[in-house]
Design a protein around this motif. Structure first.
Motif, PDB file in Angstrom:
ATOM      1  N   TYR A 120       0.825  -1.203   0.000  1.00  0.00           N
ATOM      2  CA  TYR A 120       0.000   0.000   0.000  1.00  0.00           C
ATOM      3  C   TYR A 120       0.859   1.252   0.000  1.00  0.00           C
ATOM      4  N   LEU A 121       1.880   1.301   0.803  1.00  0.00           N
ATOM      5  CA  LEU A 121       2.720   2.512   0.889  1.00  0.00           C
ATOM      6  C   LEU A 121       3.482   2.751  -0.400  1.00  0.00           C
ATOM      7  N   ASN A 122       3.851   1.674  -1.089  1.00  0.00           N
ATOM      8  CA  ASN A 122       4.574   1.846  -2.354  1.00  0.00           C
ATOM      9  C   ASN A 122       3.645   2.302  -3.487  1.00  0.00           C
ATOM     10  N   ASN A 123       2.365   1.918  -3.398  1.00  0.00           N
ATOM     11  CA  ASN A 123       1.415   2.294  -4.448  1.00  0.00           C
ATOM     12  C   ASN A 123       0.072   2.594  -3.795  1.00  0.00           C
ATOM     13  N   PRO A 124      -0.055   3.765  -3.116  1.00  0.00           N
ATOM     14  CA  PRO A 124      -1.276   4.070  -2.363  1.00  0.00           C
ATOM     15  C   PRO A 124      -2.507   4.245  -3.254  1.00  0.00           C
ATOM     16  N   LYS A 125      -2.331   4.519  -4.549  1.00  0.00           N
ATOM     17  CA  LYS A 125      -3.492   4.762  -5.408  1.00  0.00           C
ATOM     18  C   LYS A 125      -4.086   3.469  -5.967  1.00  0.00           C
ATOM     19  N   SER A 126      -3.442   2.390  -5.686  1.00  0.00           N
ATOM     20  CA  SER A 126      -3.987   1.117  -6.173  1.00  0.00           C
ATOM     21  C   SER A 126      -5.159   0.696  -5.304  1.00  0.00           C
ATOM     22  N   GLY A 127      -5.746  -0.355  -5.595  1.00  0.00           N
ATOM     23  CA  GLY A 127      -6.914  -0.817  -4.845  1.00  0.00           C
ATOM     24  C   GLY A 127      -6.544  -1.619  -3.615  1.00  0.00           C
ATOM     25  N   SER A 128      -5.279  -1.527  -3.198  1.00  0.00           N
ATOM     26  CA  SER A 128      -4.846  -2.332  -2.053  1.00  0.00           C
ATOM     27  C   SER A 128      -5.323  -1.765  -0.713  1.00  0.00           C
ATOM     28  N   TYR A 129      -5.827  -0.523  -0.663  1.00  0.00           N
ATOM     29  CA  TYR A 129      -6.240   0.096   0.610  1.00  0.00           C
ATOM     30  C   TYR A 129      -7.375  -0.695   1.260  1.00  0.00           C
ATOM     31  N   THR A 130      -8.344  -1.099   0.433  1.00  0.00           N
ATOM     32  CA  THR A 130      -9.498  -1.814   0.992  1.00  0.00           C
ATOM     33  C   THR A 130      -9.058  -3.120   1.624  1.00  0.00           C
ATOM     34  N   LYS A 131      -8.169  -3.825   0.922  1.00  0.00           N
ATOM     35  CA  LYS A 131      -7.661  -5.084   1.477  1.00  0.00           C
ATOM     36  C   LYS A 131      -6.840  -4.840   2.749  1.00  0.00           C
ATOM     37  N   LEU A 132      -5.987  -3.768   2.722  1.00  0.00           N
ATOM     38  CA  LEU A 132      -5.143  -3.447   3.879  1.00  0.00           C
ATOM     39  C   LEU A 132      -5.986  -3.055   5.084  1.00  0.00           C
ATOM     40  N   LEU A 133      -7.114  -2.371   4.843  1.00  0.00           N
ATOM     41  CA  LEU A 133      -7.959  -1.910   5.937  1.00  0.00           C
ATOM     42  C   LEU A 133      -8.432  -3.096   6.787  1.00  0.00           C
ATOM     43  N   GLY A 134      -8.804  -4.155   6.146  1.00  0.00           N
ATOM     44  CA  GLY A 134      -9.255  -5.326   6.896  1.00  0.00           C
ATOM     45  C   GLY A 134      -8.114  -6.022   7.615  1.00  0.00           C
ATOM     46  N   THR A 135      -6.951  -6.107   6.940  1.00  0.00           N
ATOM     47  CA  THR A 135      -5.790  -6.768   7.562  1.00  0.00           C
ATOM     48  C   THR A 135      -5.341  -6.021   8.810  1.00  0.00           C
ATOM     49  N   VAL A 136      -5.261  -4.669   8.693  1.00  0.00           N
ATOM     50  CA  VAL A 136      -4.816  -3.859   9.848  1.00  0.00           C
ATOM     51  C   VAL A 136      -5.831  -3.947  10.975  1.00  0.00           C
ATOM     52  N   ALA A 137      -7.119  -3.911  10.649  1.00  0.00           N
ATOM     53  CA  ALA A 137      -8.157  -3.981  11.681  1.00  0.00           C
ATOM     54  C   ALA A 137      -8.065  -5.296  12.445  1.00  0.00           C
ATOM     55  N   ASP A 138      -7.859  -6.383  11.693  1.00  0.00           N
ATOM     56  CA  ASP A 138      -7.727  -7.683  12.360  1.00  0.00           C
ATOM     57  C   ASP A 138      -6.498  -7.722  13.280  1.00  0.00           C
ATOM     58  N   SER A 139      -5.376  -7.182  12.769  1.00  0.00           N
ATOM     59  CA  SER A 139      -4.136  -7.202  13.575  1.00  0.00           C
ATOM     60  C   SER A 139      -4.289  -6.365  14.835  1.00  0.00           C
ATOM     61  N   LEU A 140      -4.921  -5.169  14.691  1.00  0.00           N
ATOM     62  CA  LEU A 140      -5.087  -4.298  15.858  1.00  0.00           C
ATOM     63  C   LEU A 140      -6.061  -4.905  16.857  1.00  0.00           C
ATOM     64  N   THR A 141      -7.107  -5.558  16.333  1.00  0.00           N
ATOM     65  CA  THR A 141      -8.073  -6.208  17.234  1.00  0.00           C
ATOM     66  C   THR A 141      -7.399  -7.324  18.012  1.00  0.00           C
TER      67      THR A 141
ATOM     68  N   ASP B 268      -7.521   2.062  12.537  1.00  0.00           N
ATOM     69  CA  ASP B 268      -7.788   1.610  13.905  1.00  0.00           C
ATOM     70  C   ASP B 268      -8.644   0.365  13.804  1.00  0.00           C
ATOM     71  N   ASN B 269      -9.022  -0.204  14.931  1.00  0.00           N
ATOM     72  CA  ASN B 269      -9.756  -1.474  14.908  1.00  0.00           C
ATOM     73  C   ASN B 269     -11.254  -1.274  15.056  1.00  0.00           C
ATOM     74  N   PHE B 270     -11.687  -0.029  14.950  1.00  0.00           N
ATOM     75  CA  PHE B 270     -13.111   0.317  14.955  1.00  0.00           C
ATOM     76  C   PHE B 270     -13.810   0.005  16.291  1.00  0.00           C
ATOM     77  N   SER B 271     -12.999  -0.232  17.355  1.00  0.00           N
ATOM     78  CA  SER B 271     -13.624  -0.469  18.661  1.00  0.00           C
ATOM     79  C   SER B 271     -13.923   0.837  19.375  1.00  0.00           C
ATOM     80  N   GLN B 272     -13.305   1.917  18.934  1.00  0.00           N
ATOM     81  CA  GLN B 272     -13.521   3.233  19.507  1.00  0.00           C
ATOM     82  C   GLN B 272     -13.887   4.201  18.377  1.00  0.00           C
ATOM     83  N   ILE B 273     -14.542   5.291  18.746  1.00  0.00           N
ATOM     84  CA  ILE B 273     -14.898   6.315  17.756  1.00  0.00           C
ATOM     85  C   ILE B 273     -13.802   7.358  17.735  1.00  0.00           C
ATOM     86  N   LYS B 274     -13.165   7.535  16.594  1.00  0.00           N
ATOM     87  CA  LYS B 274     -12.046   8.461  16.477  1.00  0.00           C
ATOM     88  C   LYS B 274     -12.560   9.893  16.454  1.00  0.00           C
ATOM     89  N   ARG B 275     -11.773  10.760  17.075  1.00  0.00           N
ATOM     90  CA  ARG B 275     -12.079  12.182  17.080  1.00  0.00           C
ATOM     91  C   ARG B 275     -11.798  12.743  15.676  1.00  0.00           C
TER      92      ARG B 275
END
Length: 608
Positions: free
Chosen positions: A87-108, A130-137
């Motif tokens: 994602y960081l190497n190519n942020p405009k690709s469609g990898s963000y959606t996939k990364l969002l779930g991976t990061v959420a799982d890892s943080l949870t 974030d892992n969506f357990s809290q509401i971000k400011r």
């Protein structure tokens, strides 16, 4: 004061001495025991406080280290790092959606695995997670926050700790302790930031559950900022520990003043993040326990002293009662009542006194009886004394008559001396004069002790008489220091030696003979001053075997009857008067010379 004490009864003295010793011993023992108990209790409390806070240190260090390891493990997870790197190497690709779930799982997974984690937030230059357990400011901007700024001046910094604060990332009033990590995932040069908020309430809960006996506990970071405050302690109290050094210890416990109370303050450092962990425990409870101990010790001492005093008084009365009875009986005897008797059944010191007293009374009665008998005998002897006095006067008259003969002899010899001198018979005059001196000095008014000067004069008179007899065959010399002339000696100890020198030495010699008399003194090792009196002649001498026999007899105090009594008599008189260390000895060389030496101590008292 001393007289008053001496006049006290023995019973009172025993009680005073024993009670004084008991009081002194009990007081000293009580004070020493209390001091020992106080010191031991304090040391144990210090050691216990150090152990308790070090246990908390170990637990928190383990929990924090585990959280740090889990964060590193998450970031190094292949799924997480590959997804984040792509994602960081190519942020405009469609990898963000996939990364969002991976990061959420890892943080949870990270937050749910540890109750001390409140929330987790991840920031990259392109997006936030974030892992969506809290509401971000919505108004939170990481790049403008203190979290991001803490890394700006240090490119090598990878972790940053922050003091306790209200949650700035998520909505809510929870107090959290932010922990921020900076990473670079594999395959990307972009930094990612992971913010782990620790729940302060969980640490306080742990303190409350595990260390309820501690009044206050708090944690501050290296700058003194508050991390955890359990027990509402003022954070400034940690400055009391500014000068405390752990050195090689796990924890340090000291007495500190906090507010108006005195506390046991314990301090340690959590190695994982160098937080300082403090605890405060009031000394009031400890001092109350020691106060109770002191009261107990005093009570035991008083009971022990009371019991000991009672026993002492009882024993003092039992010991001194027989002595008081003996004292009363002796007072009766002092009033001339000699028919008393003291009965005591036991064979101890008092029993011995009783036997002695009874024996003394019996002896006094016997002596009085004998005294009455002796009074009559003394009356008879009084008459006998008068008879004895008369006999004594007769003896004195006889002694006076015995002294007339020597005086008559002196006077007759003086008359012969003057008559011979008038008629020119010089030798007769010398003989008579010398013989008169000889007899006078021999008698010495009955004195056994004379001066050395008189002894020399006596020898000189004898030699003058012998010179007239032997003519030129006999010569003599006498050398004596002036300071020896007045020393006291026993009389007639030199003349027999001179006589031996003439008859056994010079008389047997064909040529002219010489008799030398000389004296010397010296101080021995024991400090005693002695004088040596030597009579030496150049006569026939003494054979070696015979000389050895004579000297052995002189040393052993024996008499050799074959050699006569003269020298042995002198030796015996010297030893009797001066002691066995002194006496006479002979030296000789056959056909050449003989020397007789008398050794006696000089005496300080001089004879007039």
């Amino acid at each position: 004061m001393k007289t008053k004490i001496e006049n006290l009864k023995i019973r009172t003295k025993i009680i005073i001495v024993c009670v004084t010793i008991l009081l002194a011993n009990s007081s000293i023992a009580g004070v020493l025991y209390y001091n020992y108990a106080f010191k031991d209790t304090l040391e144990n409390t210090y050691s216990s406080s150090e152990d308790i806070i070090y246990q908390a240190n170990t637990y928190l260090n383990d929990r924090i280290s585990a959280i740090i390891r889990r964060v590193y493990a998450m970031c190094n997870n292949q799924s997480f790092s590959m997804s984040m790197g792509n994602y960081l190497n190519n942020p405009k690709s469609g990898s963000y959606t996939k990364l969002l779930g991976t990061v959420a799982d890892s943080l949870t997974e990270l937050s749910q695995g540890d109750r001390y984690i409140h929330s987790v937030y991840v920031y990259t230059r392109y997006s936030e997670f974030d892992n969506f357990s809290q509401i971000k400011r919505h108004d939170f901007d990481f790049k403008s926050s203190e979290f991001y700024k803490s890394f700006e001046n240090d490119t090598n910094k990878t972790i940053s700790w922050f003091p306790a604060m209200k949650d700035k990332i998520f909505i809510g009033n929870d107090t959290v302790i932010p922990l921020v990590f900076r990473f670079r995932v594999v395959g990307s040069k972009e930094n990612i930031y992971v913010v782990v908020n620790l729940q302060q309430s969980e640490i306080i809960k742990y303190f409350n559950e595990s260390y309820g006996s501690v009044d206050k506990m708090f944690i501050v970071d290296k700058e003194g900022n508050n991390i955890v405050n359990y027990g509402d302690a003022e954070i400034e109290v940690f400055r009391e520990f500014d000068k405390v050094k752990l050195e090689n210890k796990n924890a340090v416990c000291n007495s500190i003043q906090y507010g108006n109370k005195e506390y046991l303050g314990t301090f340690t450092i959590i190695k994982a993040n160098e937080w300082s962990l403090f605890s405060l425990k009031s000394k009031t409870g400890l001092l109350n326990n020691l106060e109770a101990l002191r009261t107990f010790i005093i009570l035991i001492m008083l009971l022990g002293i009371a019991a000991s005093v009672f026993i002492t008084i009882f024993l003092a009365y039992s010991i001194t009662s027989p002595m008081n009875r003996l004292d009363k009986i002796m007072r009766q005897a002092n009033q001339q009542d000699l028919h008393v008797k003291f009965s005591y059944p036991y064979k101890n010191e008092v029993g011995n006194l009783a036997d002695s007293f009874n024996f003394m009374i019996h002896e006094i009665e016997s002596l009085i009886t004998k005294l009455n008998s002796s009074i009559e005998e003394l009356k008879e002897e009084k008459e006998n004394v008068k008879v004895v006095q008369k006999l004594k006067r007769k003896a004195e008259l006889k002694a006076l008559q015995a002294q007339i003969n020597p005086h008559f002899l002196y006077n007759t010899l003086n008359a012969i001396t003057w008559q011979a001198a008038d008629q020119g018979a010089s030798e007769i005059s010398i003989l008579a004069n010398s013989l008169g001196k000889f007899f006078r000095l021999s008698l010495s008014k009955g004195n056994e002790i004379i001066t050395l000067r008189d002894e020399i004069e006596h020898v000189r008179s004898y030699l003058n008489i012998q010179r007239i007899r032997y003519k030129t065959k006999l010569n003599y010399s006498i050398e004596v220091p002036d300071d020896l002339l007045l020393i006291p000696i026993i009389k007639l100890i030199l003349q027999p030696l001179v006589e031996n020198a003439i008859y056994h030495g010079i008389k047997l010699k064909d040529s002219e003979g010489m008799v030398k008399i000389y004296f010397s003194t010296h101080v021995e090792d024991n400090g005693i001053s002695i004088v040596k009196m030597c009579v030496e002649d150049n006569g026939y001498g003494i054979e070696e075997e015979k000389l050895e026999i004579i000297n052995n007899c002189l040393i052993e105090g024996k008499i050799n009857h074959e050699e006569g009594y003269g020298i042995y008599n002198i030796n015996e008189r010297i030893k009797l008067y001066y002691g066995e260390a002194y006496g006479l000895m002979l030296e000789s060389k056959l056909r050449e010379w003989t020397r007789a030496t008398i050794i006696i101590p000089t005496q300080m008292t001089e004879v007039d």
